[in-house]
Design a protein around this motif. Structure first.
Motif, PDB file in Angstrom:
ATOM      1  N   ASP A 239      61.988  45.103  -8.934  1.00  0.00           N
ATOM      2  CA  ASP A 239      62.893  44.020  -9.349  1.00  0.00           C
ATOM      3  C   ASP A 239      62.127  42.878 -10.002  1.00  0.00           C
ATOM      4  OD1 ASP A 239      64.911  45.500  -8.268  1.00  0.00           O
ATOM      5  OD2 ASP A 239      65.113  44.322  -6.439  1.00  0.00           O
ATOM      6  N   LEU A 240      60.986  42.519  -9.409  1.00  0.00           N
ATOM      7  CA  LEU A 240      60.180  41.435  -9.957  1.00  0.00           C
ATOM      8  C   LEU A 240      59.634  41.822 -11.328  1.00  0.00           C
ATOM      9  CD1 LEU A 240      58.854  38.657  -9.505  1.00  0.00           C
ATOM     10  CD2 LEU A 240      56.922  39.851  -8.434  1.00  0.00           C
ATOM     11  N   ALA A 241      59.185  43.068 -11.458  1.00  0.00           N
ATOM     12  CA  ALA A 241      58.652  43.528 -12.734  1.00  0.00           C
ATOM     13  C   ALA A 241      59.716  43.492 -13.819  1.00  0.00           C
ATOM     14  CB  ALA A 241      58.091  44.947 -12.584  1.00  0.00           C
ATOM     15  N   VAL A 242      60.932  43.918 -13.505  1.00  0.00           N
ATOM     16  CA  VAL A 242      62.015  43.903 -14.489  1.00  0.00           C
ATOM     17  C   VAL A 242      62.362  42.475 -14.882  1.00  0.00           C
ATOM     18  CG1 VAL A 242      64.451  44.461 -14.909  1.00  0.00           C
ATOM     19  CG2 VAL A 242      62.984  46.105 -13.755  1.00  0.00           C
ATOM     20  N   SER A 243      62.434  41.594 -13.913  1.00  0.00           N
ATOM     21  CA  SER A 243      62.825  40.213 -14.213  1.00  0.00           C
ATOM     22  C   SER A 243      61.795  39.508 -15.089  1.00  0.00           C
ATOM     23  CB  SER A 243      63.033  39.431 -12.908  1.00  0.00           C
ATOM     24  OG  SER A 243      61.805  39.252 -12.223  1.00  0.00           O
ATOM     25  N   LEU A 244      60.517  39.885 -14.957  1.00  0.00           N
ATOM     26  CA  LEU A 244      59.463  39.224 -15.721  1.00  0.00           C
ATOM     27  C   LEU A 244      59.155  39.913 -17.050  1.00  0.00           C
ATOM     28  CD1 LEU A 244      56.938  38.353 -12.855  1.00  0.00           C
ATOM     29  CD2 LEU A 244      58.608  36.852 -13.941  1.00  0.00           C
ATOM     30  N   ALA A 245      59.332  41.226 -17.127  1.00  0.00           N
ATOM     31  CA  ALA A 245      58.899  41.951 -18.327  1.00  0.00           C
ATOM     32  C   ALA A 245      59.981  42.798 -18.974  1.00  0.00           C
ATOM     33  CB  ALA A 245      57.705  42.852 -17.970  1.00  0.00           C
ATOM     34  N   GLY A 246      61.145  42.918 -18.338  1.00  0.00           N
ATOM     35  CA  GLY A 246      62.171  43.836 -18.832  1.00  0.00           C
ATOM     36  C   GLY A 246      62.705  43.510 -20.210  1.00  0.00           C
ATOM     37  N   ASN A 247      62.753  42.221 -20.595  1.00  0.00           N
ATOM     38  CA  ASN A 247      63.323  41.838 -21.891  1.00  0.00           C
ATOM     39  C   ASN A 247      62.279  41.758 -23.004  1.00  0.00           C
ATOM     40  OD1 ASN A 247      62.009  39.611 -20.869  1.00  0.00           O
ATOM     41  ND2 ASN A 247      63.563  38.138 -21.521  1.00  0.00           N
ATOM     42  N   LEU A 248      61.020  42.106 -22.704  1.00  0.00           N
ATOM     43  CA  LEU A 248      59.986  42.092 -23.733  1.00  0.00           C
ATOM     44  C   LEU A 248      60.102  43.339 -24.612  1.00  0.00           C
ATOM     45  CD1 LEU A 248      56.936  40.973 -21.548  1.00  0.00           C
ATOM     46  CD2 LEU A 248      58.459  39.531 -22.920  1.00  0.00           C
ATOM     47  N   VAL A 249      59.365  43.366 -25.705  1.00  0.00           N
ATOM     48  CA  VAL A 249      59.353  44.539 -26.583  1.00  0.00           C
ATOM     49  C   VAL A 249      58.914  45.759 -25.775  1.00  0.00           C
ATOM     50  CG1 VAL A 249      58.247  45.605 -28.576  1.00  0.00           C
ATOM     51  CG2 VAL A 249      58.900  43.193 -28.652  1.00  0.00           C
ATOM     52  N   GLY A 250      59.738  46.813 -25.796  1.00  0.00           N
ATOM     53  CA  GLY A 250      59.424  47.997 -25.003  1.00  0.00           C
ATOM     54  C   GLY A 250      59.398  47.703 -23.526  1.00  0.00           C
ATOM     55  N   GLY A 251      60.299  46.829 -23.084  1.00  0.00           N
ATOM     56  CA  GLY A 251      60.285  46.288 -21.729  1.00  0.00           C
ATOM     57  C   GLY A 251      60.067  47.274 -20.592  1.00  0.00           C
ATOM     58  N   PRO A 252      60.819  48.377 -20.507  1.00  0.00           N
ATOM     59  CA  PRO A 252      60.661  49.290 -19.374  1.00  0.00           C
ATOM     60  C   PRO A 252      59.238  49.834 -19.207  1.00  0.00           C
ATOM     61  CG  PRO A 252      62.715  49.746 -20.495  1.00  0.00           C
ATOM     62  CD  PRO A 252      61.992  48.726 -21.325  1.00  0.00           C
ATOM     63  N   ALA A 253      58.525  50.035 -20.315  1.00  0.00           N
ATOM     64  CA  ALA A 253      57.139  50.509 -20.208  1.00  0.00           C
ATOM     65  C   ALA A 253      56.269  49.430 -19.561  1.00  0.00           C
ATOM     66  CB  ALA A 253      56.594  50.877 -21.575  1.00  0.00           C
ATOM     67  N   LYS A 254      56.527  48.182 -19.926  1.00  0.00           N
ATOM     68  CA  LYS A 254      55.754  47.084 -19.338  1.00  0.00           C
ATOM     69  C   LYS A 254      56.158  46.852 -17.885  1.00  0.00           C
ATOM     70  CE  LYS A 254      54.973  45.094 -23.869  1.00  0.00           C
ATOM     71  NZ  LYS A 254      55.344  44.112 -24.871  1.00  0.00           N
ATOM     72  N   VAL A 255      57.414  47.153 -17.577  1.00  0.00           N
ATOM     73  CA  VAL A 255      57.864  47.108 -16.185  1.00  0.00           C
ATOM     74  C   VAL A 255      57.069  48.125 -15.362  1.00  0.00           C
ATOM     75  CG1 VAL A 255      59.789  47.640 -14.627  1.00  0.00           C
ATOM     76  CG2 VAL A 255      60.182  46.248 -16.665  1.00  0.00           C
ATOM     77  N   ALA A 256      56.886  49.332 -15.938  1.00  0.00           N
ATOM     78  CA  ALA A 256      56.131  50.379 -15.239  1.00  0.00           C
ATOM     79  C   ALA A 256      54.707  49.918 -14.959  1.00  0.00           C
ATOM     80  CB  ALA A 256      56.118  51.655 -16.079  1.00  0.00           C
ATOM     81  N   ILE A 257      54.084  49.257 -15.929  1.00  0.00           N
ATOM     82  CA  ILE A 257      52.701  48.802 -15.765  1.00  0.00           C
ATOM     83  C   ILE A 257      52.627  47.732 -14.681  1.00  0.00           C
ATOM     84  CG2 ILE A 257      50.768  47.673 -16.919  1.00  0.00           C
ATOM     85  CD1 ILE A 257      51.936  48.862 -19.565  1.00  0.00           C
ATOM     86  N   PHE A 258      53.506  46.763 -14.767  1.00  0.00           N
ATOM     87  CA  PHE A 258      53.519  45.653 -13.819  1.00  0.00           C
ATOM     88  C   PHE A 258      53.827  46.155 -12.402  1.00  0.00           C
ATOM     89  CE2 PHE A 258      55.344  41.065 -13.252  1.00  0.00           C
ATOM     90  CZ  PHE A 258      54.357  40.824 -12.322  1.00  0.00           C
ATOM     91  N   SER A 259      54.871  46.977 -12.306  1.00  0.00           N
ATOM     92  CA  SER A 259      55.297  47.482 -10.997  1.00  0.00           C
ATOM     93  C   SER A 259      54.223  48.354 -10.361  1.00  0.00           C
ATOM     94  CB  SER A 259      56.595  48.274 -11.151  1.00  0.00           C
ATOM     95  OG  SER A 259      56.979  48.858  -9.932  1.00  0.00           O
TER      96      SER A 259
END
Length: 677
Positions: A239-259
């Motif tokens: 949840d934290l990863a999505v809230s911080l990175a989900g709206n960035l370019v290619g968000g879900p991939a960055k969510v995966a990295i952060f999470s």
């Protein structure tokens, strides 16, 4: 994340998940059992289920008792720890992966479990007699010692996998047949009595340093992680990863990295990390428009990197404390911090360029969670932050883990959703012990390897052999050591592959770096740390290096992509991991040891710039698409920046500024398009 029903709630209401790409718990379990030996356990019922449950609980209570009130003598503490692990492994892990074997315990496994208890009880019962005649073994000692070795190898095969079992068996054979080996591998050989004594009646074999660390530091930190999981912190990471990175370019991939970076603080397995966070992030990436193999590769690279992320680092950092000597856990975690940051930066940069290349945006505002609601639960991370602070101020490692457990229970009480009941705490103790079984088996088997290496002098022989093969060239020595670490790390869990690689491969680097020092000189901390972290990194990266890329294969099981292709993509995304270890051996400033802030800042700037250039060269996109010639020049510029030497940094910096200027002026100005789900 929102007021929508979670998959678990949907299952309870017998409704299908809203997103057909949701990975069910059954599918997650199937993938774990296929690619992660540690998860290949029986589904027990009846009396034996309760026996195993209370056995696991007793294991945790024994470990907690000795952590709080003081440990027994080394032989007793370690043998009891081993006995719990072996007996429970034979009851929980089937000998073969047949479906029928998952629901009942075979008759012979009851015998093996009882033999494990008997072998473990031998030291507590016979302690005075064994200590009195240390160095002489009786016929009964030989029988018990042989059983201890065979039970350890079989338990390791079941709970950890075949690779480390085969390696340990080969080392045992090597101890007997040393006179028949050629060149520097030859030694005078050992007889049966000597080998059995070494393996079970000294602290250089099965009951050696690796299992000592398992019986102390690792177990308490695994319990800490288990208590954290019960608070729901794993889902909160997502949840934290999505809230911080989900709206960035290619968000879900960055969510995966952060999470996955966050999951690495409580997970000791790359495969488990993939399945835990990947079941959430991979479907999101596919829905946004990433190809199946790329989505799986991102998750595999990120989850594997979680093992490099302080403060837990897959539990191997605790072994590093013992193997190096004279170093604190905090010093190791601090030294690993910047390399871990660079690793995840490299993966982040390449996923960003890939998203820009194929024109992907982030999640829409409707798909994003309420950031304020997510941040209200930020207190769940307090125990992790507290652990870091405890280590920083010098609290003993095991005591810091105990404080972390207490703080987790306290912090969870602030919210009804996260509050731990008495039942939750009992289950956390049981889950922690279950997780520790494979670690205990792996460290016991690793003790066999360490014992043979110490007794035969193989470590020094291999070190001299590698240095000789490279002609004393540092880069060639590092390259050969890298290959050895990757091969030895394939299919082995974090703790085991570190023990193997640090025992066999690290001495080569230390030997070469100490060539100019007087014979017998003490190894400086910076030399020891850089060598051990070097082999640790490449042992971990074996999880995404084809052909045996277990983390990538697990990710392909979720994404539906082709496993080998997923592995190659993961390895490409983790290109930083193949470069960073060379950097901190050649430029120890990255380890924050004996360095000034100006030097550290300069190394960071050049390294991060190099990561950008290498990422652009590998993906083929920066501010616009790169042709093949531009990709080669850009990649070479990145290497020049990363190589820690004044002239190369200067040339790389000039080229980087020129390339950046060209890219900026010729950038594509049309907005990225959203790929339909």
């Amino acid at each position: 994340m929102s007021d929508k029903l979670s998959p678990e709630e949907l299952q309870q209401k017998k409704l299908p998940p809203e997103d057909e790409s949701y990975v069910s718990e059954e599918k997650q379990k199937e993938i774990l059992q296929k690619y992660d030996p540690e998860s290949n356990t029986r589904d027990l019922s009846g009396i034996i289920k309760h026996v195993v449950f209370f056995g696991l609980l007793a294991f945790s209570l024994f470990q907690l008792y000795t952590a709080i009130f003081g440990q027994y003598t080394a032989y007793i503490q370690r043998s009891v720890h081993l006995g719990f692990a072996l007996s429970l492994i034979f009851l929980l892990f089937p000998a073969r992966k047949r479906k029928g074997a998952r629901h009942k315990v075979a008759w012979y496994d009851y015998i093996l479990a009882l033999l494990s208890v008997g072998v473990a009880a031998y030291w507590p019962i016979m302690y005075d007699d064994l200590v009195f005649r240390l160095g002489r073994v009786t016929e009964l000692d030989l029988i018990v010692g042989i059983l201890a070795i065979l039970l350890t190898l079989e338990a390791t095969r079941r709970a950890v996998g075949m690779p480390i079992t085969v390696i340990a068996s080969l080392f045992l054979a090597y101890s007997f047949f040393g006179p028949y080996f050629p060149g520097f591998l030859r030694h005078r050989g050992q007889d049966l009595d000597s080998v059995i004594q070494l393996m079970f009646y000294t602290t250089d074999g099965i009951l050696g340093t690796p299992i000592s660390v398992s019986a102390t530091f690792i177990f308490t930190f695994l319990l800490f992680g288990s208590f954290l999981v019960k608070t729901g912190v794993g889902q909160y990471f997502n949840d934290l990863a999505v809230s911080l990175a989900g709206n960035l370019v290619g968000g879900p991939a960055k969510v995966a990295i952060f999470s996955s970076a966050l999951q690495g603080t409580i997970s000791g397995s790359s495969v488990a990390n993939v399945v835990t966070s990947g079941s959430y992030t991979i479907p999101m990436m596919k829905k946004l428009g990433y190809k199946k193999e790329f989505a799986g590769g991102v998750e595999a690279a990120a989850s594997t990197g979680g093992q490099l992320m302080p403060p837990i680092m897959g539990a191997a950092a605790f072994l590093m404390v013992e193997f190096i000597g004279g170093v604190t856990y905090w010093e190791i975690a601090k030294a690993a911090a910047i390399p871990a940051l660079l690793y995840f930066t490299g993966v982040w940069i390449m996923t960003h360029f890939e998203a820009k290349r194929i024109g992907l945006k982030g999640l829409s505002p409707e798909e994003m969670p309420n950031r304020k609601e997510v941040l209200k639960k930020i207190y769940l991370l307090t125990p992790i932050v507290a652990i870091i602070v405890f280590l920083l101020i010098g609290v003993p490692t095991m005591q810091a883990a105990l404080y972390g457990i207490l703080l987790t229970i306290f912090v969870s009480a602030f919210n009804k959703e996260t509050r731990l009941s008495f039942k939750d705490m009992i289950l956390a103790l049981v889950d922690g012990a279950r997780t520790a079984l494979a670690v205990a088996a792996a460290t016991a088997a690793a003790g066999i390897i360490v014992g043979v290496v110490v007794k035969t002098g193989l470590g020094l022989s291999l070190a001299n052999g590698l240095v000789s093969a490279s002609g004393g060239n540092i880069l060639l020595t590092l390259f050969f050591t890298m290959l050895a670490a990757i091969v030895l790390g394939m299919g082995s869990p974090t703790t085991a592959n570190y023990v193997i690689t640090s025992t066999i491969a690290a001495p080569a680097i230390i030997t070469l770096l100490m060539l100019d020092e007087p014979v017998g000189a003490a190894v400086p901390l910076v030399v020891a740390l850089s060598a051990h972290l070097f082999v640790f990194y490449f042992g971990i990266i074996a999880d995404i290096t084809p052909p045996v890329a277990l983390a990538a294969f697990a990710a392909s099981g979720i994404s539906g992509g082709e496993p080998i292709k997923t592995g190659f993509i993961a390895a490409k995304l983790a290109a930083a991991a193949f470069i960073i270890p060379y950097m901190f051996v050649l430029s120890p400033a990255l380890l924050m040891i004996d360095t000034s802030w100006p030097e550290l800042i300069w190394v960071l700037i050049t390294a991060l710039s190099g990561m950008v250039a290498i990422g652009a060269g590998l993906i083929g996109f920066w501010y616009r698409k790169l042709n093949w010639f531009e990709r080669i020049i850009t990649f070479a510029t990145g290497l020049a920046l990363i190589y820690p030497e004044g002239l190369s940094d200067t040339i790389g910096a000039i080229l980087f500024v020129i390339l950046f200027g060209i890219q900026w002026m010729a950038r594509e100005k049309k907005p990225a398009k959203t790929v339909a789900a």
